[in-house]
Design a protein around this motif. Structure first.
Motif, PDB file in Angstrom:
ATOM      1  N   TYR A  76       0.985  -1.332   0.086  1.00 26.81           N
ATOM      2  CA  TYR A  76       0.011   0.119   0.119  1.00 26.81           C
ATOM      3  C   TYR A  76       0.815   1.295  -0.047  1.00 26.81           C
ATOM      4  CZ  TYR A  76      -4.691  -2.241   0.852  1.00 26.81           C
ATOM      5  OH  TYR A  76      -5.694  -2.772   0.787  1.00 26.81           O
ATOM      6  N   ARG A 331      -9.961  -0.761   2.206  1.00 30.74           N
ATOM      7  CA  ARG A 331      -8.721  -0.340   2.628  1.00 30.74           C
ATOM      8  C   ARG A 331      -9.090   0.432   4.071  1.00 30.74           C
ATOM      9  NH1 ARG A 331      -3.718   2.396  -0.264  1.00 30.74           N
ATOM     10  NH2 ARG A 331      -2.593   3.443   1.513  1.00 30.74           N
ATOM     11  N   CYS A 340      -3.041  -3.222   8.459  1.00 29.16           N
ATOM     12  CA  CYS A 340      -2.530  -2.720   7.117  1.00 29.16           C
ATOM     13  C   CYS A 340      -1.342  -3.110   6.728  1.00 29.16           C
ATOM     14  CB  CYS A 340      -2.586  -0.963   6.985  1.00 29.16           C
ATOM     15  SG  CYS A 340      -2.508  -0.232   5.759  1.00 29.16           S
ATOM     16  N   SER A 344      -0.619  -5.342   3.477  1.00 28.05           N
ATOM     17  CA  SER A 344       0.283  -4.592   2.520  1.00 28.05           C
ATOM     18  C   SER A 344       1.388  -5.869   1.932  1.00 28.05           C
ATOM     19  CB  SER A 344       1.119  -3.287   3.002  1.00 28.05           C
ATOM     20  OG  SER A 344       1.745  -2.683   2.260  1.00 28.05           O
ATOM     21  N   ASN A 356      -6.781   1.944  -5.004  1.00 32.82           N
ATOM     22  CA  ASN A 356      -8.186   2.135  -4.303  1.00 32.82           C
ATOM     23  C   ASN A 356      -9.162   2.647  -5.034  1.00 32.82           C
ATOM     24  OD1 ASN A 356      -5.922   2.073  -1.823  1.00 32.82           O
ATOM     25  ND2 ASN A 356      -7.267   0.436  -1.883  1.00 32.82           N
TER      26      ASN A 356
END
Length: 387
Positions: A76, A331, A340, A344, A356
């Motif tokens: 991410y 997300r 996260c 990721s 996203n």
């Protein structure tokens, strides 16, 4: 083979449009590229970014869109730009932009598909049938996805398709797609990929249905707006159904308490965008009078993601690339759960590059709160499929 033989996946985390474009070009080297696909933060000065990208990639076709978050080779990202270079000889990629989405017709779709197929066929990579997939990128605030997709899906026939709607870092004000050297609003771009590499288009979600039903008793379909649920003001009835106060309704509540429509045996989420002053609800997807919505609850998101990626490996082998359209509400949920970094890492380890979205597209439908994309596996030696 080295998985980098067919695609190059890069990113720049510079906030300067000029430096970001230069860093992408520096990394996208080697064999000639047939096309570069990019996903960028809407926080960039888009006029400067377009100019810088055009200068750096004057000899390479460029297509992309703005995002509500990026998926980079490191996992991410936020406030950055990520890109994929498709190597000539391994991929034939054709792209056509669509302006004036509201007037797009089946005739327009058929003409576009004919052009895309002709452009790819001329590059003699592989037979079109069975070796091609389409990617759609939409202005995420255009409210035109369903209408355009209906025509486009009919024209594409057996060619699988997926895509995502551009975001703007959750500001809900300006979303853009990039083609013909410019960022465009109220537009879309359609890409056709032809390759001898194995691939699989997929879509998954982790939502489970509850028993609570909400019937749309008044709606403005053209604006994706629900005025009443169960003959009550829509926001009031939704808040009651999910057990929160009306004043507490926000993106976090919408992410963790989605509602869905059942089509056949499958549930498809219709995500809420915002509460309006008249207590109506605006949605990211099509809504209309009479549909029955089911209150959903999230299941475990990581096991669902891992199972989908395991299924991909069974289907295509170890992927050299997964182009992922990941709803921004997923997300948000991941961030709220504090997982996260773990997600990721999974995306990075499975070579997912993407963004996203404000909505995803698959099989001619516009949907929400899914992870949708294409997994591209190894290519045969020589890069060409058998006739």
């Amino acid at each position: 083979m080295e998985f980098s033989e067919s695609v190059l996946c890069v990113a720049s985390f510079s906030r300067s449009p000029e430096q970001a474009a230069a860093e992408l070009r520096q990394q996208l080297t080697g064999d000639a590229l047939d096309l570069v696909l990019f996903f960028c933060s809407a926080e960039y000065d888009l006029t400067r970014l377009a100019s810088a990208l055009n200068q750096q990639f004057e000899d390479i076709p460029l297509v992309g869109c703005t995002t509500a978050g990026e998926i980079t080779p490191q996992g991410y990202g936020q406030g950055c730009i990520t890109a994929i270079g498709f190597r000539r000889g391994r991929f034939a990629v054709a792209a056509v932009g669509v302006n004036e989405l509201h007037s797009f017709s089946l005739t327009d779709a058929q003409s576009m598909v004919d052009r895309l197929i002709s452009d790819c066929r001329a590059k003699e990579i592989a037979p079109i049938k069975g070796n091609s997939f389409a990617l759609t990128l939409f202005d995420g605030l255009s409210i035109q996805e369903e209408m355009v997709l209906a025509s486009l899906n009919a024209a594409l026939g057996s060619i699988p398709t997926f895509g995502g709607s551009a975001g703007d870092d959750v500001h809900l004000t300006n979303t853009h797609v990039f083609f013909d050297g410019q960022f465009h609003s109220d537009s879309a771009v359609v890409l056709l990929f032809n390759t001898a590499c194995r691939f699989e288009v997929f879509s998954t979600h982790h939502m489970r249905n509850c028993s609570e039903k909400l019937v749309v008793t008044a709606a403005d379909p053209d604006a994706r707006r629900v005025l009443e649920l169960n003959a009550e003001p829509a926001a009031v009835e939704y808040a009651r159904a999910v057990g929160v106060e009306l004043s507490e309704l926000n993106h976090e509540v919408f992410a963790l308490n989605p509602i869905a429509v059942k089509l056949g045996d499958e549930y498809f989420v219709r995500s809420i965008q915002q509460v309006n002053d008249d207590l109506s609800l605006t949605f990211y997807c099509a809504v209309e009078n009479g549909i029955v919505l089911t209150v959903m609850e999230p299941g475990p998101i990581i096991p669902n993601l891992q199972q989908q990626l395991a299924d991909i490996r069974e289907e295509v082998g170890e992927p050299q690339l997964v182009i992922g359209c990941d709803c921004f509400l997923r997300r948000l949920e991941i961030e709220l759960l504090g997982i996260c970094d773990e997600v990721s890492d999974i995306l990075r380890d499975n070579r997912v590059i993407g963004f996203n979205t404000y909505g995803e597209q698959t099989a001619g439908m516009h949907i929400n709160q899914t992870f949708t994309g294409v997994a591209i596996g190894p290519c045969p030696e020589g890069g060409h499929a058998d006739e």
